[in-house]
Write an enzyme that holds these catalytic residues in place. Structure first.
Site, short mmCIF file in Angstrom:
data_model
loop_
_atom_site.label_atom_id
_atom_site.label_comp_id
_atom_site.label_asym_id
_atom_site.label_seq_id
_atom_site.Cartn_x
_atom_site.Cartn_y
_atom_site.Cartn_z
N GLU A 61 -1.78 11.55 4.99
CA GLU A 61 -1.59 10.57 3.92
C GLU A 61 -2.86 9.74 3.77
OE1 GLU A 61 3.27 9.91 4.19
OE2 GLU A 61 1.95 8.21 4.57
N GLU A 77 2.88 -3.48 3.11
CA GLU A 77 2.08 -3.30 4.32
C GLU A 77 2.07 -4.55 5.20
OE1 GLU A 77 1.32 -0.30 4.38
OE2 GLU A 77 0.93 0.33 2.32
#
Lengths: 471, 323
Positions: B44, B55
């Protein structure tokens, strides 16, 4: 995808966005091309739950929710707030100016309308904990007050730069028992605080409600916050009828995210949400033509309306006037972004307007021409801050000062003879930064602060140079 | 079967993440190679967005480093086109960058131009954390047009109708979010992972678990609980950040990434063994696993089954069915 948007105004959304299986389903919470629900999957169940609660309690008054809200916002909040004829301002211009005094709401700003509504809704939903972001600190203080009033735990996220700019509000939140979590990312302003609050919510979503502070974010927030703030416009309407037996010719409000703006406009703007039967058609039951009321959203022009693409900085917060369509914090709306789609750092002398996005419904109303977006820069806002303080005896929030300042630009033909300005908040929180910013500028109207120097002299600091000629 | 599907076909997959451009594009090219050497089955590649709301601090910091280094969508694609690895590549980014790429390149905002360019440089699929199934129609359509996979995240809170809606749109693999919250290295495996995997057990789509997996032991536990793969980001990004901070050469950091990748891949393999009962649970610690040669060999096999078949991947985009 834009070619697929050839859909007429106000109809259900049938774009292919719904994907296989439900291509004709109405997308809730869209306003023209704006709105939607762009959030991490972890939050989607909570947002669906919130949407259900919004429909049930806020829109349908289940369990008498809206009655309890009205009662609490009256007794705890101090509603209704006055609509005051402003004599000095009316003398200054070729039109009458009325001030909607949201600065007199408990907490000193319109923010309590929304914070109390959402905290009460959280309670009805069985949530025990509240998180919220704050920029100027007004939403944080309002949420902390509402949470204390209703017995909910409360944590506020606030950028470190804003914590410095808005110290009094930090004290107030702490006094009301809220935790204040500093956010250090980026420039440490509202944008980063919203991102960090979303991260908290993504972790704690099962027992926590996120009281978003403006008409931004994923559906149902923009609609729900507007509905809680709508009391401002409903009162303006009623009080206008009482005072001068007609609707105002125009309503003027400052716009950052746009909650005081949508609150002041909601009863006049019509219903922009797609797919809903128009609940606020222009011609209402009492026969008044709300579509004739001019609506002016005054944005923060900062120091300049230009942008510095290389540095990723927009020295303003005028996303309605200068922004472009994009996706931020859960909604498609107008944004200050660079050519790649990275969100720019906005700027305004006023923390509460210092945001790179704006509510999707307000963006849509500007696109359709129903609302006119205008802007006022830092210098003129500061000048109006002093002028309202001296001439009307009202120290406005720096946010509000933008709306006041814009009256100088208003074309009497365009705004008509009775202009209501929403005084979204009082300026006590801004005293330190207003004095600091004033000191940087050569403002004729600003009072001198020699009195501090004189006091310093009597305390033995004889090296301070008092400028006699100024008095 | 698509390249991504093939990567999960024979054994549990190890799916590392890194932010491209952290700290610069050349380093990222080396780090991707190192991850492949360490046994990565799918990689990824994060395209940094200024507001990474899903995040935690580790990847937020990586995003800042990458953006400060000048990373842009165009530079990202240029970097990806330079990669000479044989594993399928997934682009992980936020929707506004995908959407604005169209405006910038063709004057027409929307995902089509981004997906087309991604397909050109060898991207096999996308993960977009701020794009729930409800808003994903245009991107799904563009992916179908270019035979690319669109991976969705399933959270511990996702069930019932929502799960069905996601299953109607997902392809490649399902990203099973191990815990509520944001990305970041953790000390333990969330107890909610097994329940999430159970809810997905009926669907014939690879299930890769991410959010908090940090050690080979975690990888083993997650695979033993029924995962088809493990997604690991923050602990790898930490290695990059630490190396960067210490001024270590790119090769040194790459070696560390490779070693960590081996540990994680081996953990995943050990998990499969304990799941099938060949080896008693808890018999293989991560250290033991990391030293085994078999990790490398199995990784090589996966490469053969992976990207080399991508050219025939006409089945990319196939939605899962109930078993």
């Amino acid at each position: 995808m834009s070619e697929r948007r050839s859909r007429s105004e106000g109809t259900g959304r049938s774009r292919s966005e719904s994907g296989s299986g439900s291509s004709t389903a109405r997308r809730p919470g869209t306003y023209g091309d704006y709105g939607g629900q762009y959030v991490p999957e972890a939050l989607m169940p909570a947002i669906t739950e919130l949407d259900d609660a919004y429909e049930r309690y806020v829109r349908s008054n289940a369990g008498g929710f809206m009655d309890e809200f009205a009662s609490r916002i009256a007794d705890f909040g101090g509603r209704p707030t006055p609509l005051q004829y402003a004599e000095e301002l009316s003398d200054r211009y070729d039109f009458d100016v009325y001030l909607k005094r949201e600065d007199l709401l408990h907490g000193g700003a319109h923010k309590l309308n929304n914070a109390l509504g959402q905290c009460l809704l959280a309670k009805y939903m069985g949530k025990e904990r509240i998180v919220a972001e704050t920029g100027a600190g007004q939403h944080g203080t309002a949420t902390a007050m509402a949470a204390a009033h209703l017995g909910l735990d409360c944590e506020i996220y606030m950028g470190t730069r804003d914590i410095r700019r808005q110290r009094p509000n930090v004290f107030r939140m702490r006094l009301n028992g809220a935790e204040v979590n500093p956010v250090t990312a980026g420039r440490g302003t509202l944008k980063e605080a919203i991102s960090e609050t979303m991260r908290d919510w993504a972790t704690t979503v099962e027992d926590t409600h996120y009281v978003i502070g403006s008409v931004v974010g994923p559906h149902p927030f923009p609609a729900m916050v507007r509905d809680f703030q709508r009391v401002i416009a409903d009162e303006i309407r009623e009080q206008s009828e009482e005072k001068f037996d007609s609707l105002p010719s125009s309503v003027v409000a400052c716009a950052g995210g746009g909650s005081n703006t949508m609150g002041a406009f909601a009863a006049f703007a019509g219903d922009a949400e797609n797919g809903d039967a128009a609940t606020d058609t222009a011609d209402t039951a009492d026969g008044a033509d709300t579509s004739a009321v001019g609506l002016f959203a005054v944005e923060a022009g900062g120091s300049s309306l230009s942008v510095d693409e290389d540095r990723g900085v927009a020295p303003n917060s005028a996303s309605l006037s200068t922004g472009s369509e994009g996706v931020l914090h859960g909604a498609r709306t107008k944004l200050l972004q660079d050519g790649h789609g990275q969100i720019m750092e906005s700027h305004s002398i006023s923390s509460g307007l210092d945001y790179a996005g704006v509510g999707p419904e307000l963006a849509h109303l500007v696109d359709t021409g129903r609302v006119q977006a205008v802007s006022v820069d830092d210098d003129r806002a500061l000048e109006a801050f002093h002028r309202l303080s001296q001439n009307e005896g009202i120290i406005p929030a720096l946010e509000t000062a933008h709306a006041i300042a814009w009256l100088d630009d208003a074309d009497p033909e365009a705004v008509g003879d009775r202009v209501v300005v929403n005084v979204s908040g009082r300026g006590d929180k801004d005293l330190e930064s207003a004095l600091e910013e004033t000191a940087k500028r050569d403002l004729d109207i600003a009072p001198d602060m020699d009195v501090f120097d004189a006091e310093a002299m009597t305390n033995g600091s004889s090296d301070i140079d008092v400028e006699d000629e100024s008095r | 079967m698509s390249a991504i599907g093939a990567a999960f076909a024979d054994e549990p997959a190890f799916v590392p993440y890194l932010a491209v451009g952290d700290p610069d594009a050349d380093a990222s090219v080396e780090y991707v190679r190192a991850l492949e050497r360490g046994g990565a089955d799918v990689i990824e590649l994060g395209l940094p967005f200024s507001e990474p709301i899903a995040e935690g601090p580790t990847i937020q910091d990586a995003v800042v480093r990458s953006l400060d280094g000048g990373m842009t969508p165009a530079a990202f694609f240029e970097t990806v086109s330079r990669l000479d690895v044989d594993v399928p590549l997934v682009c992980m980014t936020y929707y506004n960058l995908i959407y604005q790429f169209g405006r910038r390149t063709s004057g027409d905002p929307g995902p089509e131009a981004f997906v087309e360019r991604a397909a050109e440089v060898g991207i096999d699929g996308f993960v977009v954390p701020d794009l729930p199934a409800e808003e994903a129609g245009p991107l799904r359509t563009a992916c179908d047009e270019h035979d690319l996979d669109l991976i969705f995240i399933v959270a511990p809170t996702t069930r019932g109708e929502r799960l069905e809606r996601i299953m109607a749109r997902v392809s490649g693999y399902v990203y099973v979010q191990a815990r509520l919250g944001v990305t970041g290295a953790r000390a333990d495996v969330s107890t909610r992972t097994a329940a999430s995997l159970d809810r997905l057990a009926d669907w014939d789509v690879p299930k890769a678990v991410g959010f908090g997996i940090t050690t080979g032991d975690h990888a083993r536990e997650v695979v033993a609980a029924g995962a088809d793969g493990v997604i690991v980001g923050s602990v790898l990004v930490d290695l990059i950040a630490e190396g960067n901070e210490a001024g270590d050469p790119v090769e040194t950091v790459a070696d560390r990434l490779e070693a960590k990748a081996r540990e994680l891949k081996q953990g995943a393999l050990d998990g499969a063994t304990s799941k099938t009962g060949v080896e008693a649970d808890g018999g293989a610690g991560p250290e033991t696993g990391a030293e085994r040669e078999s990790g490398t060999e199995l990784g090589t096999e996966t490469e053969v089954g992976g990207r080399t078949q991508a050219g025939t991947g006409t089945d990319a985009g196939t939605r899962p069915e109930r078993k």
